[in-house]
Design a protein around this motif. Structure first.
Motif, short mmCIF file in Angstrom:
data_model
loop_
_atom_site.label_atom_id
_atom_site.label_comp_id
_atom_site.label_asym_id
_atom_site.label_seq_id
_atom_site.Cartn_x
_atom_site.Cartn_y
_atom_site.Cartn_z
N CYS A 1 0.89 -1.23 0.03
CA CYS A 1 -0.02 -0.06 0.01
C CYS A 1 0.89 1.27 -0.15
O CYS A 1 2.07 1.32 0.62
N GLY A 2 0.34 2.21 -0.37
CA GLY A 2 0.99 3.59 -0.57
C GLY A 2 0.55 4.43 -1.48
O GLY A 2 -0.59 3.82 -2.35
N PRO A 3 0.54 5.74 -1.92
CA PRO A 3 -0.02 6.56 -2.83
C PRO A 3 0.46 5.94 -4.12
O PRO A 3 1.51 5.58 -4.26
N THR A 4 -0.17 6.92 -5.11
CA THR A 4 0.37 6.65 -6.57
C THR A 4 1.91 7.10 -6.56
O THR A 4 2.30 8.00 -6.15
N GLY A 5 2.56 6.39 -7.35
CA GLY A 5 4.06 6.62 -7.37
C GLY A 5 4.92 6.30 -6.44
O GLY A 5 6.27 6.52 -6.46
N VAL B 1 2.45 -4.21 3.41
CA VAL B 1 3.60 -3.46 3.49
C VAL B 1 3.36 -2.08 2.83
O VAL B 1 2.82 -1.77 1.87
N THR B 2 3.71 -1.03 3.71
CA THR B 2 3.36 0.18 3.52
C THR B 2 4.73 0.79 2.87
O THR B 2 5.84 0.48 3.38
N GLN B 3 4.80 1.46 1.87
CA GLN B 3 6.22 2.08 1.25
C GLN B 3 6.01 3.65 0.72
O GLN B 3 4.89 4.11 0.52
N ARG B 4 7.27 4.03 0.63
CA ARG B 4 7.39 5.31 0.02
C ARG B 4 8.62 5.55 -0.77
O ARG B 4 9.49 4.61 -0.44
N LEU B 5 8.85 6.32 -1.65
CA LEU B 5 10.17 6.37 -2.48
C LEU B 5 10.83 7.88 -2.03
O LEU B 5 10.13 8.96 -1.97
N LEU B 6 12.05 7.80 -1.47
CA LEU B 6 12.66 8.83 -1.13
C LEU B 6 13.73 9.19 -2.03
O LEU B 6 14.52 8.33 -2.50
N ARG B 7 14.07 10.51 -2.64
CA ARG B 7 15.11 10.75 -3.57
C ARG B 7 16.53 10.59 -2.70
O ARG B 7 16.61 10.89 -1.51
N VAL C 1 11.58 3.21 1.19
CA VAL C 1 11.56 2.94 2.96
C VAL C 1 10.17 2.28 2.90
O VAL C 1 9.05 2.45 2.34
N TYR C 2 10.24 1.41 3.89
CA TYR C 2 9.16 0.20 4.02
C TYR C 2 8.87 0.17 5.55
O TYR C 2 9.48 0.25 6.53
N GLU C 3 7.46 -0.40 5.79
CA GLU C 3 6.92 -0.66 7.01
C GLU C 3 6.03 -1.84 6.94
O GLU C 3 5.26 -2.23 6.01
N LEU C 4 6.40 -2.95 7.64
CA LEU C 4 5.96 -4.21 7.58
C LEU C 4 4.80 -4.52 8.66
O LEU C 4 5.41 -4.35 9.84
N LEU C 5 3.77 -4.81 8.36
CA LEU C 5 2.86 -5.08 9.40
C LEU C 5 2.33 -6.59 9.36
O LEU C 5 1.39 -6.88 8.23
N GLU C 6 2.64 -7.47 10.04
CA GLU C 6 2.47 -9.02 9.82
C GLU C 6 1.17 -9.14 10.59
O GLU C 6 0.65 -8.70 11.66
#
Length: 565
Positions: A323-327, A448-454, A504-509
Motif C-alpha cells: 500500500c501507498g499513494p500513486t508513484g 507492506v507500506t512504502q514510500r520512495l525517497l530521493r 522505505v518500508y513498514e511491514l505489518l504482519e
C-alpha cells in the motif's frame, strides 16, 4: 540597470551552511592573515571547499543566485536577444525573461560593465545568475544551434507529410539520427534525452504560443525544451505514427505503445494522448527494463525486515498487500517479489492493467474492461489455470477484493496493491468494501507500506553539521557528533541535489493479536495503536535511518513521509 550586490561575510556563510565549524573558521582566518592569501583561496587549498563550491558561496555572498546551467533553464526564444558574438566574447547567455527583466548566466559576478552592455543591447534590466564557465560555453554552442534547428523544423513543416514518414518500430540510434524529416529528428531527440536522463514520464503539452516538453525524474517534472506552438501537432502526429495510432483523430483520447532501441537496449514507451483546449497533450511512460530494479535486496528494505518479508512470500497461501499513494513503487515491489519466486516449480499468473514489464516463465494477462475482462472476472478464470501464485495489479472494488480473498483462502498465494496511505487504512478499506472480518482475518498475511525517497546525488554530495535544535528535536543524538549529507545541485541532477530513489518500508504482519482485533471491526486509530506496539521499524524510523546513513536528507523525509518529522 540597477545592480547593487549585497555583500555578506564569507566565513559566516560557510558556518551557517554547516560546511565548516567555527573553530575551523578561526584557523583559516589565521592562515589568511598570516599569508595574505584570500580566504576563498585558503579554503580551496586546504580542500575545505571545491572551486565550484567556492563559486556558489561567493554568489550568495554578493546576493547573486547560483544554478547549474542546464538545457531546460534556457528559453530558446530569448537567446537571440543577445548576438552570438557578444555571448562568446562576454561568456554569458540569456536564460529567460520575466517582464522587463532578463536572467543572464555569467561566471563572473563582478563584471558589472558586461551587465550594463547587455542591458543596453537588449533593453532589459539584467539579473545576473552565477554559473560555471564551461557550462555557459556548452549552452552557447547548444542553444544557439538548437534555436536554428527549431526554426528549420518550422520552415519545413509544410513540406513534411506525416503520412509519408517511414513507419519504423525500431530506431538504430535516436541520438545520432540526423537525416530525414526535422520533425522526426526533434521527436527522436526528445525520446533520447528523456531515456538517457532516466525519466519515468515524458509530457508534451500545448500552451499559449509554445509547446512545452517536460520530463519526470525522481517524481518531479523538469522542463526540457519549449519549441514554438506551430510544430506541436507535427510532433504529436509523428509519435502517433510510431505508436500505430490514427493521426486524423484529434477529438478522442488514444492509447498505444512505442518500442525504440537506444544504446543497444530496447525501451518501451506507453503512449497516451488527450485532447484539450489548445490541442492534444501527450504523455509517455518510459518502461526501461535496464534501469528498473527487480531485486528485493536492492529496493531499500532493512535486512531484518527483508528476511521477514521473504519468509512471508514463501507461504503456500494467503494474501499480501502493498500500500501507498500513486508513484510509491508498489508495483515494482510486487515485480521484485515475483522475480524472487520465479522458479520452474511455480505456476505464476499475473492480472495487470496495464502489463508494464514482461517476465519469462510468468503468465501475464492484460485487463480489458471494454470486453468485460475485469480484474474480478480474470481472477475467476485464472483459478482454473492451476496457479500457485497470483499477482493482481490492484484491488479497486468489492468484487475484486472478494475474489482475491477467496483465492487466498483456497490454497493460493495472492499479491496485490491498494491505494491507501498506511497499513491500518488498508485493513479498514477491505472491511469498508464489504469483506467480512473473518475472511480478512483468515486470509491476510501482511501489509507492506512504502514510500520512495530521493537519494542524494553522488556527483555533488557534501556533508554538514545540522543545527543542534534540529538534532535534539529528531532525537538523532549529540549534535557535535552528527554529520549529515546533502546535495549542492549540479548539472547531472538538474540542480536538485538528488539523483535516484530508494524505498522505505513498514511491514505489518498479521499475528494472532491482529487477527482477533480485525474480527471486532476496529477503527483506524485502534489499528495504528497496534502497529506502534508491534512494528519496531516504522516509515519514520526507517526514513531517519536513511538520513543518518547519508542516503537522503531530512527535508526529503519530511516532505514524503507525512507526519514523520
Amino acid at each position: 540597470m540597477k545592480y547593487a550586490p549585497k555583500r555578506r561575510k564569507l566565513g559566516e556563510l560557510l558556518v551557517r551552511h554547516g560546511r565548516i565549524t567555527p573553530e575551523q573558521l578561526t584557523a583559516y582566518l589565521r592562515t589568511h592573515r598570516e599569508q595574505g592569501r584570500p580566504l576563498g583561496q585558503v579554503l580551496v587549498d586546504e580542500e575545505a571547499l571545491s572551486p565550484d563550491e567556492l563559486t556558489k558561496i561567493l554568489g550568495e555572498q554578493l546576493g547573486i543566485p547560483h544554478v547549474w546551467l542546464r538545457k531546460g533553464l534556457v528559453d530558446p526564444r530569448i537567446v537571440h536577444a543577445l548576438p552570438k558574438d557578444k555571448a562568446l566574447r562576454y561568456q554569458v547567455i540569456p536564460m529567460f525573461r520575466v517582464g522587463g527583466k532578463l536572467a543572464l548566466a555569467t561566471a563572473d559576478p563582478h563584471a558589472v560593465f558586461i551587465f550594463d552592455d547587455v542591458a543596453r543591447i537588449t533593453g532589459l534590466d539584467v539579473l545576473p545568475v552565477l554559473c560555471r564557465a564551461e557550462d555557459i560555453n556548452d549552452a552557447i554552442k547548444e542553444c544557439y544551434r538548437e534555436n536554428a534547428s527549431i526554426d528549420e523544423v518550422m520552415a519545413s513543416e509544410e513540406e513534411t507529410s506525416i503520412d509519408r514518414v517511414q513507419q519504423e518500430d525500431h530506431l538504430s540510434d535516436l541520438a545520432q539520427k540526423i537525416e530525414g524529416s526535422p520533425v522526426i529528428n526533434l521527436a527522436n531527440s526528445i525520446l533520447a534525452r528523456a531515456i538517457r536522463d532516466g525519466a519515468s514520464d515524458i509530457h508534451i503539452e500545448p500552451q499559449i504560443g509554445r509547446s512545452v516538453v517536460r520530463i519526470r525524474i525522481d517524481g518531479l517534472l523538469y522542463e526540457l525544451m519549449a519549441p514554438k506552438a506551430e510544430i506541436h501537432q507535427a510532433v504529436v502526429s509523428r509519435l502517433k505514427v510510431m505508436a500505430k495510432l490514427d493521426i486524423s483523430e484529434h477529438r478522442l483520447p488514444q492509447d498505444g505503445r512505442i518500442q525504440v532501441q537506444l544504446d543497444g537496449r530496447t525501451v518501451d514507451l506507453r503512449f497516451s494522448s488527450m485532447p484539450g483546449v489548445l490541442g492534444e497533450k501527450v504523455v509517455m511512460r518510459v518502461l526501461d527494463r535496464s534501469q528498473a530494479l527487480f531485486d528485493l535486496n536492492k529496493l531499500g528494505f532493512d535486512p531484518t525486515m527483508l528476511e521477514r518479508f521473504n519468509t512471508l512470500l514463501h507461504n503456500p497461501h494467503g494474501l499480501i498487500l502493498t500500500c501507498g499513494p500513486t508513484g510509491s513503487g508498489k508495483t515494482t515491489t510486487l515485480y521484485a517479489a515475483l522475480a524472487s519466486l520465479n522458479a520452474r516449480e511455480n505456476n505464476i499468473v499475473t492480472i495487470e492493467d496495464p502489463v508494464e514489464y514482461q517476465f519469462p516463465n510468468i503468465n501475464q494477462n492484460q485487463v480489458r474492461e471494454g470486453v468485460g475482462l475485469t480484474f474480478a472476472r480474470f481472477i475467476k478464470h485464472a483459478l482454473r489455470q492451476d496457479p500457485d501464485i497470483m499477482m493482481v495489479g490492484e484491488i479497486r472494488d468489492r468484487e475484486t477484493a472478494e475474489t482475491a480473498v477467496q483465492a487466498a483462502l483456497t490454497g493460493h498465494l495472492v499479491l496485490s496493491t491498494l491505494h491507501t496511505n498506511d497499513s491500518p487504512s488498508t485493513i479498514t478499506r477491505l472491511l469498508d468494501m464489504g469483506i467480512e472480518p473473518y475472511l480478512v482475518s483468515s486470509s491476510l498475511l501482511a501489509t507492506v507500506t512504502q514510500r520512495l525517497l530521493r537519494t542524494i546525488c553522488p556527483d555533488c554530495r557534501t556533508t554538514f553539521y545540522p543545527p543542534e535544535e534540529v538534532v535534539r528535536e529528531l532525537g538523532l543524538g549529540d549534535g557535535k557528533s552528527v554529520r549529515l549529507a546533502q546535495g549542492r545541485g549540479c548539472k547531472k541532477c538538474y540542480d536538485s541535489g538528488y539523483r535516484g530513489r530508494l524505498g522505505v518500508y513498514e511491514l505489518l504482519e498479521c499475528d494472532d493479536e491482529l487477527r482477533s482485533l480485525i474480527l471486532s471491526r476496529p477503527t483506524v486509530d485502534t489499528l495504528r495503536q497496534h502497529l506502534n506496539r508491534s512494528a519496531p521499524k516504522t516509515l519514520r524510523s526507517e526514513g531517519l535511518r536513511k538520513v543518518m546513513d547519508g542516503f537522503t536528507t531530512l527535508e526529503e523525509v519530511k516532505s514524503i513521509i507525512t507526519g514523520a518529522c
